[in-house]
Design a protein around this motif. Structure first.
Motif, PDB file in Angstrom:
ATOM      1  N   GLN A 129      15.014 -33.831  52.396  1.00 31.46           N
ATOM      2  CA  GLN A 129      13.624 -33.749  51.959  1.00 31.46           C
ATOM      3  C   GLN A 129      12.687 -33.701  53.157  1.00 31.46           C
ATOM      4  O   GLN A 129      12.858 -34.447  54.121  1.00 31.46           O
ATOM      5  N   TYR A 130      11.703 -32.824  53.093  1.00 30.03           N
ATOM      6  CA  TYR A 130      10.735 -32.695  54.174  1.00 30.03           C
ATOM      7  C   TYR A 130       9.532 -33.601  53.932  1.00 30.03           C
ATOM      8  O   TYR A 130       9.141 -33.864  52.794  1.00 30.03           O
ATOM      9  N   THR A 131       8.958 -34.056  55.035  1.00 30.44           N
ATOM     10  CA  THR A 131       7.673 -34.747  55.004  1.00 30.44           C
ATOM     11  C   THR A 131       6.635 -33.809  55.616  1.00 30.44           C
ATOM     12  O   THR A 131       6.978 -32.751  56.154  1.00 30.44           O
ATOM     13  N   THR A 157       1.059 -37.270  48.436  1.00 32.52           N
ATOM     14  CA  THR A 157       1.122 -36.767  49.810  1.00 32.52           C
ATOM     15  C   THR A 157       0.520 -35.377  49.948  1.00 32.52           C
ATOM     16  O   THR A 157       0.159 -34.965  51.053  1.00 32.52           O
ATOM     17  N   ARG A 192      14.488 -41.044  59.833  1.00 32.52           N
ATOM     18  CA  ARG A 192      13.714 -39.839  59.528  1.00 32.52           C
ATOM     19  C   ARG A 192      12.400 -39.844  60.299  1.00 32.52           C
ATOM     20  O   ARG A 192      11.936 -38.782  60.756  1.00 32.52           O
ATOM     21  N   SER A 193      11.803 -41.015  60.467  1.00 37.87           N
ATOM     22  CA  SER A 193      10.541 -41.102  61.205  1.00 37.87           C
ATOM     23  C   SER A 193      10.715 -40.701  62.666  1.00 37.87           C
ATOM     24  O   SER A 193       9.807 -40.106  63.266  1.00 37.87           O
ATOM     25  N   ASP A 251      10.783 -36.991  62.786  1.00 33.10           N
ATOM     26  CA  ASP A 251       9.424 -36.467  62.585  1.00 33.10           C
ATOM     27  C   ASP A 251       8.658 -36.440  63.903  1.00 33.10           C
ATOM     28  O   ASP A 251       8.003 -35.438  64.243  1.00 33.10           O
ATOM     29  N   LEU A 279       6.428 -31.745  47.876  1.00 29.33           N
ATOM     30  CA  LEU A 279       5.921 -33.048  48.319  1.00 29.33           C
ATOM     31  C   LEU A 279       5.509 -33.892  47.113  1.00 29.33           C
ATOM     32  O   LEU A 279       5.105 -33.355  46.077  1.00 29.33           O
TER      33      LEU A 279
END
Length: 403
Positions: free
Chosen positions: A302-304, A339, A270-271, A274, A335
Motif C-alpha cells: 500500500q502506498y502513502t 488522507t 514503512r516510514s 517514505d 488512499l
C-alpha cells in the motif's frame, strides 16, 4: 565455621536467583535490491531484533545485603538487543518517587562515606543522584561514584556483573538532560569501568538529542560507537537516523547508512522507506526512487502520500507526464478518505518547491534548461489529471520561471 557454612549455602542460594529469558523474534532476510551480505565493517551481524520500549521502574541496582547479595536479582541484558525489562523490583528503589532536596554533591558525599566505611549505600541515594543531575559537574560526580560502586561490588560483594540495563538508560538520560553528551557516549561502550550495560535504548536517547539539534556529526559518532560495541540498530533507530539526514538534507549520508542497514538485514519500517524515497526525489535521482520502491514493496504494497509522490516525481524526471498523472489517479483512488486531502497539498508543493530543489543540484549551465523542461512536463501532467476528472485544483502560475 561461619565462613565455611556461608560458602556451602551461597551456591544453593545463587541457584535460586531467577533470570529473565529473552525470546527474540527472527529478522527478515536482507533485501536483494541493494545487495546481499554484511557491510564492509562486518560489525553488525544478522541477529534478532526488538522494538525499542523504554523501561519503567527503578530496579535494585546495588545490593540488598552489605555482605552477601543473596537476594540480589540479576537481569540479564545482551547489549545487542533492547529487551523489555519485566523483573520484580525491590520496594527500596521506589523511594526515588519522593524527590530528594539534597544536592548532587551532598548525595555524592553520603555515598562516598558509606563506601569508605565498607557498607553499601542505599539504592535510593543513587536514584536520587541520577534524577538530580542537571549540569556537567553533576554528571562528573555521578560517574565517579559509579566507578567506586563498581569497585566496591567487585571487591567486597564479589559481584562481577555490571549494573542492570535500566540503570544505564537512566544514566544516559541524565547525561542528555544535563548536556553532558561526551559522558553519554562513554556509557555506550560495553567495556567501561563504571559497571554500565549499554543497550540500543541508551543510544536512542543520544540520537534523539542529535535529532533535536540537527547534529549530523554527533549522529555519525553515535552510530560508529554503536557499531564498535555491537549495538545493533533496530527499525526505530533507522527512523531516527533517516529523520536527521532528511532534516539536514544529508542525502549522501542517508544513502550510505540505508545501504548498510539493508545489507545487514535490518528490517526497515514503512516510514523509513517514505523518508528515503522523499530524499531520493529531492535529489532528482529517478533510478534510486525505483530501487527503493522495489524494496519498500516487500514491506508494504500500500502506498502513502509520502511514498506515492516520489514515484510521480520519478516519472516526471523521466519525461513521462502521462504516467505521472496515472500514478496520482491511482494514489488518490486507493488512499483512505481522511488522507486524500493531502494529495492536493503535495501536488501544489511539487509545482512550487520541487523543481527548484532538484535544479539546485544541477550544473549552472543545465539548471534553466532543466526547469523549462520540467515546467512543460508538469503542465502536461496537470492537464492529464483534469482530463481524468480528478477534483484537484492547482495553480500552474506558481511554477518557477527562473532558477
Amino acid at each position: 565455621m561461619y565462613a565455611a557454612s556461608m560458602s556451602r549455602r551461597l551456591p544453593r542460594a545463587l541457584s535460586r536467583i531467577s533470570k529473565d529469558l529473552l525470546n527474540p523474534s527472527p529478522l527478515c532476510p536482507a533485501s536483494e535490491g541493494m545487495g546481499s551480505g554484511l557491510p564492509a565493517s562486518g560489525k553488525w551481524v544478522l541477529s534478532r531484533s526488538f522494538s525499542f520500549q523504554p523501561c519503567h521502574g527503578e530496579g535494585n541496582v546495588l545490593a540488598r545485603s552489605q555482605l552477601w547479595p543473596i537476594n540480589f536479582q540479576k537481569i540479564e541484558c545482551n547489549s545487542i538487543y533492547s529487551p523489555i525489562l519485566t523483573a520484580n523490583y525491590s520496594s527500596e528503589a521506589n523511594t526515588e518517587s519522593t524527590a530528594s532536596l539534597e544536592s548532587v554533591q551532598e548525595l555524592y558525599e553520603k555515598m562516598l562515606k558509606s563506601v569508605e566505611a565498607r557498607t553499601m549505600p542505599p539504592n535510593a541515594l543513587l536514584w536520587s543522584m541520577i534524577g538530580s543531575c542537571s549540569n556537567q559537574e553533576d554528571i562528573k560526580l555521578l560517574f565517579q561514584i559509579l566507578q567506586k560502586l563498581r569497585i566496591f561490588r567487585l571487591s567486597n560483594l564479589r559481584i562481577h556483573e555490571n549494573f542492570n540495563c535500566h540503570l544505564c538508560m537512566r544514566v544516559v538520560e541524565a547525561c542528555v538532560r544535563a548536556g553532558a553528551i561526551d559522558y553519554g557516549l562513554i556509557a555506550l561502550r560495553k567495556h567501561n569501568v563504571y559497571g554500565l550495560s549499554p543497550t540500543i535504548g541508551s543510544a536512542h536517547y543520544l540520537l534523539m538529542y542529535a535529532k533535536e539539534h540537527n547534529d549530523v556529526k554527533l549522529m555519525k559518532k553515535i552510530v560508529n560507537i554503536m557499531e564498535q560495541n555491537s549495538l545493533r540498530p533496530q527499525p526505530g533507530t533507522v527512523d531516527i537516523i533517516f529523520s536527521i539526514c532528511y532534516n539536514t538534507n544529508a542525502s549522501e549520508t542517508l544513502f550510505m547508512y540505508a545501504q548498510r542497514f539493508v545489507k545487514a538485514g535490518i528490517k526497515l519500517r514503512r516510514s523509513s522507506y517514505d523518508i528515503w524515497m522523499e530524499l531520493a526525489a529531492r535529489t532528482g535521482d529517478s533510478d534510486a526512487i525505483w530501487k527503493i520502491n522495489s524494496l519498500r514493496g516487500r514491506v508494504s504494497k500500500q502506498y502513502t502520500v509520502a511514498s506515492g509522490f516520489p514515484c510521480v516525481k520519478g516519472f516526471l524526471l523521466e519525461h513521462k507526464p502521462e504516467r505521472a498523472a496515472a500514478a496520482i489517479q491511482y494514489l488518490y483512488q486507493h488512499l483512505p478518505e481522511k488522507t486524500k486531502p493531502q494529495v492536493q497539498g503535495e501536488l501544489q508543493k511539487l509545482i512550487i518547491e520541487w523543481p527548484l530543489e532538484v535544479a539546485k543540484r544541477k550544473n549552472k549551465e543545465e539548471r534553466q534548461a532543466f526547469v523549462e523542461s520540467l515546467k512543460n512536463d508538469v503542465t502536461l501532467m496537470v492537464t492529464s489529471i483534469l482530463n481524468k476528472g480528478l477534483d484537484l485544483s492547482v495553480d500552474l502560475e506558481k511554477l518557477p520561471q527562473k532558477v
